[in-house]
Scaffold this active site. Structure first.
Site, PDB file in Angstrom:
ATOM      1  N   GLU A 289       0.871  -1.236  -0.024  1.00  0.00           N
ATOM      2  CA  GLU A 289      -0.035   0.107   0.012  1.00  0.00           C
ATOM      3  C   GLU A 289       0.952   1.335   0.149  1.00  0.00           C
ATOM      4  O   GLU A 289       0.829   2.198  -0.735  1.00  0.00           O
ATOM      5  CB  GLU A 289      -0.853  -0.030   1.129  1.00  0.00           C
ATOM      6  CG  GLU A 289      -1.731  -1.108   1.205  1.00  0.00           C
ATOM      7  CD  GLU A 289      -1.462  -2.226   2.235  1.00  0.00           C
ATOM      8  OE1 GLU A 289      -2.106  -3.062   3.213  1.00  0.00           O
ATOM      9  OE2 GLU A 289       0.034  -2.400   2.247  1.00  0.00           O
ATOM     10  N   CYS A 316      -0.455   1.178   7.560  1.00  0.00           N
ATOM     11  CA  CYS A 316      -0.797   1.414   6.347  1.00  0.00           C
ATOM     12  C   CYS A 316      -2.287   2.028   6.217  1.00  0.00           C
ATOM     13  O   CYS A 316      -2.498   2.898   5.540  1.00  0.00           O
ATOM     14  CB  CYS A 316      -0.844   0.175   5.528  1.00  0.00           C
ATOM     15  SG  CYS A 316       0.757  -0.346   4.897  1.00  0.00           S
TER      16      CYS A 316
END
Length: 365
Positions: A289, A316
């Protein structure tokens, strides 16, 4: 739509075909198909359109040309033919069959005649074609058969699945595995159970041949994950805006540093001191991510959708929220799913789970 059914001996191919015919599919065959009894002997070349009648029969008009075993006078007297659900249309070649089903692709057809890679490949190029493989446990299939010798049955079964010994180029079921869209494991106690199962699959649903957007982008995220060299897990992510890919990412060490699988991250390789192993801060690998967000940049990320094959971790999650992503779609679970979901909910970011069973990979039922 055309569904071709292949499979091992006595696995339930005819039952599967019957189930589809009961749903309104029209059975079609090749003239040289010896596996089934032919109800009529003719091949057809078509120049017309198929007409649906109120009774759901298919009517073919007098533009058909027949190559029949009947006397010429009988052939010439034929002006039309009505094909009911119990009647098979028989073609003289795969080219004739392909031409006809292409012209009439909105009609649902089913066949068991396309049982080699050579015959399937031309059809596999069409967007309306589906190949189904039916299999069942070996002993179950033997008991269904008329064979009295298990050894002979196994020998013949191996020939069908793997080919003749010493003849690697002979047609085999094994050689068609990459073309199969749906695999059905027939472990059902009776034919009615298999037929009900096939009805439940709803094979006419377009998702079986053309993935929806979630499946399409999640498949790309899973493909991106294959580029990962992280020693702990492979994760891929895709940033999408207006159904267009903005950026991709996968987890691994930063550029110019030694790859994780080459020992670049002692945390993932478990070479860090025991007292420090539990500290995530020691991990040098960027998450998928993070890489995708860095690649996209803030302006292109805002109001986008992030697809990740694994639910984002807490680190994330906060970065995704801060970047302006509006929706997160994930495939596989992670150990902090609930905590991540709570943060996304508080921040007003939609979180959706896209189950692995809906992925574009070949389906097994």
């Amino acid at each position: 739509m055309l569904i071709a059914i292949i499979g091992t001996r006595c696995s339930g191919k005819r039952t599967a075909e019957s189930a589809l015919v009961a749903q309104g599919f029209v059975p079609i065959r090749l003239y040289a198909d010896d596996e089934y009894d032919r109800e009529s002997d003719y091949s057809l070349t078509y120049e017309d359109e198929t007409i649906e009648t109120p009774g759901n029969d298919l009517v073919f008009n007098h533009h058909l040309s027949f190559l029949s075993m009947d006397p010429p006078s009988a052939r010439n007297s034929i002006q039309s033919i009505t094909v009911t659900r119990s009647t098979s249309i028989i073609f003289g070649s795969t080219d004739e069959m392909l031409d006809y089903v292409t012209r009439n692709w909105r009609t649902h057809f089913v066949t068991t005649s396309l049982n080699t890679r050579e015959t399937v490949l031309p059809f596999a190029k069409r967007p309306f074609f589906m190949l189904i493989n039916v299999d069942a446990p070996l002993m179950t299939r033997f008991l269904r058969s008329a064979s009295t010798s298990l050894e002979e049955f196994v020998h013949e079964d191996d020939r069908i699945v793997f080919g003749d010994e010493g003849m690697g180029s002979s047609p085999t079921l094994q050689g068609m595995r990459d073309l199969v869209h749906v695999s059905i494991n027939n472990v059902f106690p009776g034919t009615s159970d298999l037929q009900a199962h096939i009805a439940d699959l709803d094979l006419t649903d377009p998702k079986h041949l053309r993935p929806n957007w979630d499946t399409y982008f999640m498949t790309l995220a899973s493909l991106a994950a294959q580029r990962s060299n992280c020693m702990k897990r492979r994760v891929g992510a895709i940033v999408v805006r207006d159904n267009r890919v903005v950026a991709t990412g996968y987890n691994g060490t930063p550029r110019h540093l030694k790859n994780c699988n080459d020992g670049g991250c002692s945390h993932c390789n478990r070479t860090a001191p025991v007292s420090e192993e539990k500290s995530v801060d020691l991990c040098l690998c960027l998450h998928a991510e993070e890489n995708a967000l860095l690649e996209a940049g803030r302006e292109r990320v805002n109001e986008s959708v992030l697809y990740c094959n694994t639910c984002p971790c807490l680190k994330c999650t906060v970065k995704i929220i801060q970047s302006g992503v509006k929706t997160v779609v994930y495939n596989l679970s992670y150990k902090v799913d609930a905590a991540s979901a709570a943060l996304f909910k508080e921040a007003g970011v939609e979180l959706r789970h896209h189950p692995p069973s809906t992925m574009l990979n070949r389906h097994f039922y």
